[in-house]
Write an enzyme that holds these catalytic residues in place. Structure first.
Site, PDB file in Angstrom:
ATOM      1  N   GLY A  35       0.855  -1.204   0.000  1.00  0.00           N
ATOM      2  CA  GLY A  35       0.000   0.000   0.000  1.00  0.00           C
ATOM      3  C   GLY A  35       0.880   1.239   0.000  1.00  0.00           C
ATOM      4  O   GLY A  35       0.587   2.239   0.650  1.00  0.00           O
ATOM      5  N   HIS A  40      -4.530   2.121   9.450  1.00  0.00           N
ATOM      6  CA  HIS A  40      -5.481   3.033  10.115  1.00  0.00           C
ATOM      7  C   HIS A  40      -6.708   3.319   9.246  1.00  0.00           C
ATOM      8  O   HIS A  40      -7.707   3.817   9.733  1.00  0.00           O
ATOM      9  CB  HIS A  40      -4.792   4.325  10.593  1.00  0.00           C
ATOM     10  CG  HIS A  40      -4.435   5.297   9.507  1.00  0.00           C
ATOM     11  ND1 HIS A  40      -4.129   6.618   9.791  1.00  0.00           N
ATOM     12  CD2 HIS A  40      -4.327   5.175   8.159  1.00  0.00           C
ATOM     13  CE1 HIS A  40      -3.847   7.245   8.666  1.00  0.00           C
ATOM     14  NE2 HIS A  40      -3.957   6.393   7.671  1.00  0.00           N
ATOM     15  N   ASP A  59      -3.369  -6.450  -4.622  1.00  0.00           N
ATOM     16  CA  ASP A  59      -4.475  -6.171  -3.705  1.00  0.00           C
ATOM     17  C   ASP A  59      -4.177  -6.923  -2.411  1.00  0.00           C
ATOM     18  O   ASP A  59      -4.018  -8.148  -2.423  1.00  0.00           O
ATOM     19  CB  ASP A  59      -5.786  -6.669  -4.328  1.00  0.00           C
ATOM     20  CG  ASP A  59      -6.994  -6.369  -3.440  1.00  0.00           C
ATOM     21  OD1 ASP A  59      -6.829  -6.357  -2.193  1.00  0.00           O
ATOM     22  OD2 ASP A  59      -8.094  -6.162  -3.978  1.00  0.00           O
ATOM     23  N   PHE A  60      -4.082  -6.182  -1.323  1.00  0.00           N
ATOM     24  CA  PHE A  60      -3.609  -6.799  -0.073  1.00  0.00           C
ATOM     25  C   PHE A  60      -4.529  -7.884   0.509  1.00  0.00           C
ATOM     26  O   PHE A  60      -4.189  -8.519   1.492  1.00  0.00           O
ATOM     27  CB  PHE A  60      -3.283  -5.745   0.981  1.00  0.00           C
ATOM     28  CG  PHE A  60      -4.384  -4.769   1.314  1.00  0.00           C
ATOM     29  CD1 PHE A  60      -5.643  -5.189   1.677  1.00  0.00           C
ATOM     30  CD2 PHE A  60      -4.132  -3.391   1.301  1.00  0.00           C
ATOM     31  CE1 PHE A  60      -6.652  -4.295   1.998  1.00  0.00           C
ATOM     32  CE2 PHE A  60      -5.128  -2.476   1.626  1.00  0.00           C
ATOM     33  CZ  PHE A  60      -6.388  -2.939   1.969  1.00  0.00           C
ATOM     34  N   ASP A 118       0.833  -1.753  -4.678  1.00  0.00           N
ATOM     35  CA  ASP A 118      -0.426  -1.016  -4.466  1.00  0.00           C
ATOM     36  C   ASP A 118      -1.405  -1.489  -5.531  1.00  0.00           C
ATOM     37  O   ASP A 118      -1.050  -2.274  -6.423  1.00  0.00           O
ATOM     38  CB  ASP A 118      -0.215   0.511  -4.525  1.00  0.00           C
ATOM     39  CG  ASP A 118      -1.235   1.271  -3.658  1.00  0.00           C
ATOM     40  OD1 ASP A 118      -2.460   1.133  -3.930  1.00  0.00           O
ATOM     41  OD2 ASP A 118      -0.843   1.984  -2.728  1.00  0.00           O
TER      42      ASP A 118
HETATM   43  C1  LIG Z   1      -3.331   6.428   3.184  1.00  0.00           C
HETATM   44  S1  LIG Z   1      -2.592   5.712   1.799  1.00  0.00           S
HETATM   45  C2  LIG Z   1      -0.967   5.433   2.409  1.00  0.00           C
HETATM   46  C3  LIG Z   1       0.012   5.366   1.324  1.00  0.00           C
HETATM   47  C4  LIG Z   1       1.465   5.221   1.739  1.00  0.00           C
HETATM   48  N1  LIG Z   1       1.724   4.016   2.478  1.00  0.00           N
HETATM   49  C5  LIG Z   1       1.878   6.436   2.535  1.00  0.00           C
HETATM   50  O1  LIG Z   1       2.098   6.339   3.727  1.00  0.00           O
HETATM   51  O2  LIG Z   1       1.956   7.502   1.941  1.00  0.00           O
HETATM   52  C6  LIG Z   1      -3.243   4.099   1.687  1.00  0.00           C
HETATM   53  C7  LIG Z   1      -2.814   3.344   0.445  1.00  0.00           C
HETATM   54  O3  LIG Z   1      -3.428   2.047   0.513  1.00  0.00           O
HETATM   55  C8  LIG Z   1      -3.745   1.680  -0.800  1.00  0.00           C
HETATM   56  N2  LIG Z   1      -4.761   0.631  -0.837  1.00  0.00           N
HETATM   57  C9  LIG Z   1      -6.094   0.757  -0.594  1.00  0.00           C
HETATM   58  N3  LIG Z   1      -6.712  -0.422  -0.772  1.00  0.00           N
HETATM   59  C10 LIG Z   1      -5.746  -1.308  -1.132  1.00  0.00           C
HETATM   60  C11 LIG Z   1      -5.766  -2.699  -1.462  1.00  0.00           C
HETATM   61  N4  LIG Z   1      -6.918  -3.393  -1.440  1.00  0.00           N
HETATM   62  N5  LIG Z   1      -4.598  -3.286  -1.775  1.00  0.00           N
HETATM   63  C12 LIG Z   1      -3.447  -2.598  -1.800  1.00  0.00           C
HETATM   64  N6  LIG Z   1      -3.361  -1.278  -1.494  1.00  0.00           N
HETATM   65  C13 LIG Z   1      -4.503  -0.643  -1.178  1.00  0.00           C
HETATM   66  C14 LIG Z   1      -4.230   2.969  -1.428  1.00  0.00           C
HETATM   67  O4  LIG Z   1      -4.219   2.873  -2.831  1.00  0.00           O
HETATM   68  C15 LIG Z   1      -3.232   3.972  -0.856  1.00  0.00           C
HETATM   69  O5  LIG Z   1      -2.138   4.144  -1.692  1.00  0.00           O
END
Ligand SMILES: C[S@@+](CC[C@H](N)C(=O)[O-])C[C@H]1O[C@@H](n2cnc3c(N)ncnc32)[C@H](O)[C@@H]1O
Length: 421
Positions: free
Chosen positions: A259, A327, A305-306, A284
């Site tokens: 992510g 969070h 996708d996590f 991501d």
């Molecule tokens: C708040 S952002 C944080 C991004 C980064 N880690 C940072 O600290 O700047 C959350 C990230 O989770 C990713 N995300 C949301 N759902 C996801 C999923 N199902 N699988 C992988 N990543 C995902 C979003 O695309 C986004 O880039």
């Protein structure tokens, strides 16, 4: 005057209090603390500066009346935010910053931007009245450090990509909550954001589909500006805990950022530690990976996708890293994310670093509580206390927390975890 609300028999307090200072008796003490704090700023740390700032805000709040506080929120701040967003969208802040520190006339700015000078004048007048822009003369302003910084994507785009796209989720939270019996929300498929906009999309898809994904990512890239990073020597000892004893073969995965958005954290890590053994991998969703503009070619991009099986498995990574992502999700989703990471971790070798806020049980910093309000109203999730983190990571996900490394007030900690089994 006491008779002013004599007719309001259900009001629990007299109307008079609305026009008296909020905490008059606190004003002299706070003023002294502010003076003392300001005098020691030249020799103090950034933490000391933040403390003085909190005191200054407390002083202003103590001195103003309830009516003034209400009007500040409901007219002043909200109006300023709307005007600032207009300035970001129309290019006002970039134009003013390019013009430099000289005073600038509304008419000239309006011609360059192609906007109605009368409209621009009204907006700038309010921004100036709120202390954010310097009025030099009628319809003539000088930029401040703040308005100049609004020209930067990391600052200005937070207003566009985050606030302008999502604010109804926060402002209509009461309604969402009332309809759900005033219970703490914990379902990721049922958020106040979804309620307010009548959508079933989560925040990332919502903002992306509105066309502001790039701006949201710029804001995320600036999220840690001026704050210690997890990899800073004073926060987490990267060499001792990760680099020493890492698999030295060049194709071994060293760090996987799950992510990781468009890679800003990995870029920073790569520039600080350009010769770690093994590979740096950014994971991501495809919609994010496709938005990457500039990323060091040494960093591997991986659509992932996590919820699915972790692809960096078998030959496990030295570090799986998750920053400001758990969070966004309630415990059930986090449990599923962590289960996928746990399966991939090699016991005795891999570490999971969770770089997230640990909400203190008392005296929380406003940045932390503010973030918690965003999580509550936009994601039905929360900033977790250490109790909640232990419960999630150890009791629910079955990982072991080795240590929580603190980075200071209002800054995310590093929760270091291992898979013992
Ligand atoms: C708040 S952002 C944080 C991004 C980064 N880690 C940072 O600290 O700047 C959350 C990230 O989770 C990713 N995300 C949301 N759902 C996801 C999923 N199902 N699988 C992988 N990543 C995902 C979003 O695309 C986004 O880039």
């Amino acid at each position: 005057m006491a008779a002013e609300n004599a007719s309001c028999t259900s009001c629990p307090v007299n109307l008079l209090i609305a026009t008296r200072p909020n905490i008059a008796e606190a004003v002299p003490g706070l003023l002294e603390e502010v003076i003392e704090g300001v005098n020691s700023l030249p020799t103090g740390t950034d933490e000391d500066r933040k403390d003085v700032l909190v005191k200054c805000r407390a002083l202003a709040r103590a001195l103003e009346t309830p009516r003034e506080t209400m009007v500040d929120h409901c007219w002043g701040q909200i109006g300023a935010i709307g005007a600032i967003i207009f300035g970001v969208d129309s290019g006002l802040w970039v134009l003013m910053a390019r013009n430099g520190d000289k005073s600038q006339k509304v008419t000239d700015l309006a011609v360059s931007l192609g906007v109605d000078p009368r409209l621009l004048g009204r907006l700038m007048r309010h921004i100036s009245a709120m202390g954010l822009l310097i009025e030099v003369d009628q319809d003539e302003y000088r930029p401040t450090n703040y308005t100049k910084a609004l020209s930067l994507p990391q600052i200005g785009h937070g207003y566009l990509g985050l606030t302008a796209c999502t604010v109804a989720g926060t402002l209509r939270f009461h309604e969402f909550s009332r309809k759900r019996g005033w219970m703490n929300p914990t379902r990721s498929q049922d958020t106040s954001l979804m309620h307010a906009y009548g959508t079933d999309k989560n925040l990332f898809s919502w903002v992306h589909d509105l066309g502001y994904g790039e701006q949201l990512n710029d804001y995320l890239g600036g999220y840690n500006l001026g704050r210690p990073l997890w990899m800073d020597p004073g926060v987490y000892p990267v060499k001792e805990r990760l680099i020493d004893e890492a698999d030295p073969s060049p194709d071994a995965p060293f760090l996987v950022d799950i992510g990781g958005n468009v890679g800003h954290d990995l870029e920073r890590f790569h520039s600080r530690y350009p010769s770690v053994p093994g590979k740096l991998i950014l994971q991501d969703l495809p919609m994010m990976i496709h938005q990457i503009k500039d990323l060091d070619p040494d960093i591997i991009r991986m659509e992932y996708d996590f919820h699915n099986e972790q692809p960096v498995k078998g030959k496990s990574a030295r570090v799986y890293y998750i920053h400001s992502m758990l969070h966004n999700w309630p415990d059930d989703v986090c449990e599923s994310i962590l289960a996928r990471v746990k399966e991939a971790m090699k016991p005795g070798y891999s570490r999971l670093l969770i770089n997230e806020t640990v909400m203190p049980h008392n005296s929380a910093h406003w940045e932390t509580t503010g973030l918690d309000m965003m999580m509550l109203t936009l994601f039905s999730s929360e900033e977790r206390t250490s109790t909640a983190w232990y419960d999630l990571i150890e009791n629910k996900a079955g990982l072991k927390i080795v240590k929580v490394w603190s980075a200071g007030k209002g800054v995310e900690s590093v929760i270091e975890c291992v898979n013992e089994h």
